[in-house]
Write a protein that holds these residues in place. Structure first.
Motif, PDB file in Angstrom:
ATOM      1  N   GLY A   1     -14.332   6.955 -16.835  1.00  0.00           N
ATOM      2  CA  GLY A   1     -13.620   5.810 -16.290  1.00  0.00           C
ATOM      3  C   GLY A   1     -14.041   4.588 -17.089  1.00  0.00           C
ATOM      4  O   GLY A   1     -15.240   4.382 -17.313  1.00  0.00           O
TER       5      GLY A   1
ATOM      6  N   ALA B   1      -5.287   3.510 -14.422  1.00  0.00           N
ATOM      7  CA  ALA B   1      -5.558   3.542 -12.985  1.00  0.00           C
ATOM      8  C   ALA B   1      -4.864   2.384 -12.293  1.00  0.00           C
ATOM      9  O   ALA B   1      -4.645   1.316 -12.878  1.00  0.00           O
TER      10      ALA B   1
ATOM     11  N   ARG C   1      -5.099   7.589 -19.189  1.00  0.00           N
ATOM     12  CA  ARG C   1      -4.344   7.373 -17.956  1.00  0.00           C
ATOM     13  C   ARG C   1      -4.720   6.007 -17.412  1.00  0.00           C
ATOM     14  O   ARG C   1      -5.902   5.642 -17.398  1.00  0.00           O
TER      15      ARG C   1
ATOM     16  N   THR D   1      -9.731   7.442 -18.126  1.00  0.00           N
ATOM     17  CA  THR D   1      -8.912   6.638 -17.211  1.00  0.00           C
ATOM     18  C   THR D   1      -9.329   5.187 -17.371  1.00  0.00           C
ATOM     19  O   THR D   1     -10.528   4.875 -17.314  1.00  0.00           O
TER      20      THR D   1
ATOM     21  N   CYS E   1     -11.291   4.760 -11.285  1.00  0.00           N
ATOM     22  CA  CYS E   1     -12.152   5.053 -12.436  1.00  0.00           C
ATOM     23  C   CYS E   1     -13.537   5.495 -11.996  1.00  0.00           C
ATOM     24  O   CYS E   1     -14.269   6.114 -12.762  1.00  0.00           O
TER      25      CYS E   1
END
Length: 291
Positions: free
Chosen positions: A4, A47, A45, A27, A53
């Motif tokens: 994250g 968030a 990706r 993320t 995350c």
């Protein structure tokens, strides 16, 4: 490994990109969401909130300052959102007081916390050549090491108390600012005697001052080009010296050279140079010397 990553700025963007390129499941989140789009295009990706995350194996935060980090932590209950085995790695430059508080808050919640500020500018971040100073529980550092190894050239463990890493980062930046200021003053002095700045800078950076602190800033001084987007903004140097002086005063440590360098930064900011590269101290020195 799931990563994250919170904070997609001048440093965070290339750091996260290197993690994506290395094949990690990344993320990302940023308060200004549009900054995440290039990373999403690269395979990350995005968030909807920082809490998304926080459940990764390693949560990396790279935010601008103490206030920005605290806001994200409190507004989104980021520590509470962390999974039991998540390691939070804060790679931003924060005050030593905040470093101690963060370690205490994570420990109270039973969560792992590592301080891992970086030494280097955005160009080194893009090349994955940062030096990373890491402090925290040894097992937490080891859990994060695969990710850190893709962000930087070397990880320097410095103990189990996270504040140690932040103290080293602040001390390093005070030395950097003092080095650039001394080079700026020396260049102005030699210019007053008819020596071209480029000639002087080539001599010193090819001999006794052939090291990154000088080599990184001499070209901009020679060209008088201080708008490098990959550079270290002068106002951020001022922020870091303020944090270092506060830490020094808390321990009754005198830092007269750093205090003087801070005044030079104030002079440059008063002239409107705060968002320019730190090498703009050369112009401050030239104005002062009228050369």
């Amino acid at each position: 490994m799931r990563i994250g990553f919170i904070g997609i700025g001048a440093m965070g963007n290339p750091m996260a990109k290197n993690l994506i390129d290395a094949g990690f499941d990344v993320t990302v989140w940023n308060r200004s969401g549009e900054k995440c789009q290039p990373l999403v295009a690269a395979g990350a990706r995005q968030a909807d909130s920082p809490a998304e995350c926080a459940t990764a194996d390693v949560l990396i935060t790279m935010l601008a300052d103490d206030a920005a980090l605290d806001a994200v932590l409190r507004e989104h209950d980021l520590i509470g959102a962390m999974a039991a085995k998540t390691v939070h790695v804060n790679m931003a430059t924060v005050s030593t007081a905040t470093a101690v508080e963060l370690a205490q808050r994570h420990a109270s919640a039973g969560k792992a916390y590592v301080a891992a500020p970086v030494l280097g500018r955005p160009d080194l971040a893009a090349a994955a050549k940062l030096n990373i100073v890491a402090a925290g529980p040894a097992d937490a550092i080891e859990q994060a090491r695969p990710a850190l190894g893709r962000i930087g050239a070397k990880v320097w463990p410095c103990g189990d108390e996270p504040v140690r890493a932040n103290a080293i980062k602040l001390a390093t930046n005070t030395m950097l600012v003092s080095a650039v200021e001394s080079m700026a003053e020396a260049t102005a002095m030699t210019a007053a005697h008819g020596i071209e700045p480029g000639d002087f800078l080539e001599i010193i950076t090819s001999s006794i001052f052939s090291c990154p602190a000088y080599l990184g800033y001499a070209p901009a001084m020679e060209k008088r080009d201080y708008d490098n987007p990959q550079g270290f903004k002068l106002r951020l140097g001022a922020k870091d010296i303020d944090l270092a002086l506060t830490a020094a005063h808390a321990g009754n440590v005198p830092m007269p050279m750093s205090a003087t360098a801070r005044e030079r930064l104030a002079e440059a900011m008063a002239a409107g140079d705060g968002d320019k590269d730190l090498s703009v101290l050369a112009e401050t020195a030239r104005r002062r010397a009228n050369v």
